[in-house]
Each structure stands twice: as structure tokens, then as C-alpha cells.
Design a protein around this motif. Sequence first.
Motif, PDB file in Angstrom:
ATOM      1  N   LEU A 113       0.774  -1.294   0.047  1.00  0.00           N
ATOM      2  CA  LEU A 113      -0.199   0.176  -0.002  1.00  0.00           C
ATOM      3  C   LEU A 113       0.818   1.071  -0.073  1.00  0.00           C
ATOM      4  O   LEU A 113       1.770   1.385   0.912  1.00  0.00           O
ATOM      5  CB  LEU A 113      -0.900   0.169   1.228  1.00  0.00           C
ATOM      6  N   ILE A 114       0.609   2.037  -0.997  1.00  0.00           N
ATOM      7  CA  ILE A 114       1.787   3.195  -1.200  1.00  0.00           C
ATOM      8  C   ILE A 114       1.036   4.388  -0.490  1.00  0.00           C
ATOM      9  O   ILE A 114       1.720   5.280   0.424  1.00  0.00           O
ATOM     10  CB  ILE A 114       1.900   3.662  -2.599  1.00  0.00           C
ATOM     11  N   LYS A 115      -0.366   4.800  -0.975  1.00  0.00           N
ATOM     12  CA  LYS A 115      -0.781   5.745  -0.222  1.00  0.00           C
ATOM     13  C   LYS A 115      -2.444   6.025  -0.607  1.00  0.00           C
ATOM     14  O   LYS A 115      -2.809   5.252  -1.524  1.00  0.00           O
ATOM     15  CB  LYS A 115      -0.386   7.220  -0.859  1.00  0.00           C
ATOM     16  N   ILE A 116      -3.175   6.994  -0.035  1.00  0.00           N
ATOM     17  CA  ILE A 116      -4.496   6.943  -0.351  1.00  0.00           C
ATOM     18  C   ILE A 116      -4.496   8.053  -1.547  1.00  0.00           C
ATOM     19  O   ILE A 116      -3.709   8.986  -1.358  1.00  0.00           O
ATOM     20  CB  ILE A 116      -5.250   7.604   0.863  1.00  0.00           C
ATOM     21  N   CYS A 117      -5.192   7.566  -2.389  1.00  0.00           N
ATOM     22  CA  CYS A 117      -5.420   8.824  -3.625  1.00  0.00           C
ATOM     23  C   CYS A 117      -7.116   9.153  -3.216  1.00  0.00           C
ATOM     24  O   CYS A 117      -8.093   8.687  -3.593  1.00  0.00           O
ATOM     25  CB  CYS A 117      -5.557   8.270  -4.847  1.00  0.00           C
ATOM     26  N   PRO A 118      -7.195  10.528  -2.619  1.00  0.00           N
ATOM     27  CA  PRO A 118      -8.449  10.951  -2.133  1.00  0.00           C
ATOM     28  C   PRO A 118      -9.446  11.165  -3.198  1.00  0.00           C
ATOM     29  O   PRO A 118     -10.790  11.440  -3.125  1.00  0.00           O
ATOM     30  CB  PRO A 118      -8.346  12.078  -1.204  1.00  0.00           C
ATOM     31  N   PHE A 119      -9.111  11.646  -4.673  1.00  0.00           N
ATOM     32  CA  PHE A 119      -9.712  11.995  -5.618  1.00  0.00           C
ATOM     33  C   PHE A 119      -9.742  11.065  -6.628  1.00  0.00           C
ATOM     34  O   PHE A 119      -9.651  11.627  -7.913  1.00  0.00           O
ATOM     35  CB  PHE A 119      -9.645  13.352  -5.925  1.00  0.00           C
ATOM     36  N   ALA A 120      -9.756   9.801  -6.412  1.00  0.00           N
ATOM     37  CA  ALA A 120      -9.338   8.705  -7.535  1.00  0.00           C
ATOM     38  C   ALA A 120     -10.501   8.734  -8.539  1.00  0.00           C
ATOM     39  O   ALA A 120      -9.800   8.739  -9.846  1.00  0.00           O
ATOM     40  CB  ALA A 120      -9.414   7.553  -7.013  1.00  0.00           C
ATOM     41  N   VAL A 121     -11.646   8.728  -8.173  1.00  0.00           N
ATOM     42  CA  VAL A 121     -12.672   8.947  -9.490  1.00  0.00           C
ATOM     43  C   VAL A 121     -13.472  10.114  -9.105  1.00  0.00           C
ATOM     44  O   VAL A 121     -14.390  10.100  -7.985  1.00  0.00           O
ATOM     45  CB  VAL A 121     -13.357   7.745  -9.654  1.00  0.00           C
ATOM     46  N   THR A 122     -13.494  11.158  -9.991  1.00  0.00           N
ATOM     47  CA  THR A 122     -14.439  12.186  -9.728  1.00  0.00           C
ATOM     48  C   THR A 122     -15.657  12.297 -11.034  1.00  0.00           C
ATOM     49  O   THR A 122     -15.559  12.242 -12.232  1.00  0.00           O
ATOM     50  CB  THR A 122     -13.946  13.679  -9.650  1.00  0.00           C
ATOM     51  N   ILE A 123     -17.136  12.459 -10.468  1.00  0.00           N
ATOM     52  CA  ILE A 123     -17.818  12.319 -11.515  1.00  0.00           C
ATOM     53  C   ILE A 123     -19.193  13.452 -11.259  1.00  0.00           C
ATOM     54  O   ILE A 123     -19.471  13.408 -10.016  1.00  0.00           O
ATOM     55  CB  ILE A 123     -18.977  10.691 -11.717  1.00  0.00           C
TER      56      ILE A 123
END
Length: 244
Positions: free
Chosen positions: A183-193
Motif C-alpha cells: 500500500l503506497i498511499k490514499i488517493c482521495p480524488f481517484a474518481v470524480t463524476i
Amino acid sequence: MRIVDLATRPDLAEAALDLGDVGGQFIYAGASGKMITLDRFRQQWGRYFLIALEDDVPIARTLSVPLAYPAPDRTELPDHGWDEAVQWAAQDKIDGRPPNALCALEVVIDPRHRGKHLSSEMLKALKARAAETGLSKLIVSVRPIGKEDEPNTPMAEYAFRRRPDGLLADRWLRTHERLGAELIKICPFAVTISGSFADWKQWGNVDLVDGDNLFAGGIAPIIASAERDYGVYVEPNVWIEHPM
């Protein structure tokens, strides 16, 4: 079981897509989701659309795209996760930039064949395909499966939970961990719709109201405004890197 790719078996495309979607069809309604069409995979990334067959019938699929990472202008995995990975792959194709990594976009298993470790086999096949095509890294913007049951829980709290045996609590994250992934990091905005109330009714059969809206298939709420007629969904994921 055997695994083939879209480049060699284009006739299997529709049957492979009929296996379903990750979370729901709404995932593909965003700007990045619209970029990864079947025609584009046929033309650009056919070798990275893998299909598992049993008696020549698709029982699983995985889609991935090659991209340049790390690179001088890409020293960290992006906070915009899945969305930006798709954009990187498209930019690299347009610019003629050689890739050095493979990014998995989805793994979908026929519901009748779940519980047979097929997802692990598909991830292993992706790693093998990356190696075969000269790529040195497999990265994944992971959408934890169990997060659908806790859409209001912050991803940083959810993703790093562990069971008493020390393994990650979420079963999809645990599948990656068992294959040696980090696990590298959280991507908080991975998918925006974003879309209108009518759009969300079409995409996910969601009847939006003002404020936060929980819905089937979502791992975060849709934030909606009736006055402005929009609903915005921002999905966090977890960046994971598999050793080669």
C-alpha cells in the motif's frame, strides 16, 4: 482455465464486457471513464485487456493501460488516482512517450465463479503481461470492496484496518497484499463524476436530494444541490504497487 487477450480474440469483447462492472455503470460516466472505450482498447491497448476462459466462455476480465511512471514530471502516484492514470496513458499515447509501467483499471469476475481465487490469477496474469511487454511495474488504484458498506468512513481509517492475524481487513486489499503488493498511499480524488439530477437517475437509478446521498455501488456519498441541479461524486481509492 486459460487467459487470452483482446488483441488475439477480439470476438470475445462483448461477452467479456457482459460480465458486469466494478461498482456500477456510473463509474464510466466520468471524463476518464469515457476515454476507455472498447474501440480504444481494440485499437490501442488490446494486449492489456485480458480475458479468462473456461470452455472458451469468458469468466473474468481485467483491463489495464501502459503509462510512464516514474518519470521526471511524475515522481509520485497522483492523488487523482484512477482518473489521472487513464489521462496519463492517453497523454503518453498521443505524445509517443514510451511506457514503463502497467496500471490495472479493473478486475471483474463472473458472479458464478467468485470465491475461486480468480482475481488473484488475473492479477498474476497482469504482472506476467507487464513483464512480457518490457514494463517494470504494476500499479493499481484499488477500490476496496467492503467500503460500500461504510461509505461515510474516511478511507485512511478504513484501508489500513487489520484482522487479528495481521492481514488487511478488506478482502480485495487483502488479495493484493497476499500477492506481495505494498500500500503506497490514499488517493482521495481517484474518481470524480459530476452530473445533473437526471444524469444520476440514469447512471445509478439515484433520486438525489440536497446534501449527501448514499447509493448502491458507491463507496462515498454524492454531494448534491437541487438549486444548482448537480450531484458530485468523489471516490477515494488506495494506490498499491505490486513487485515484479
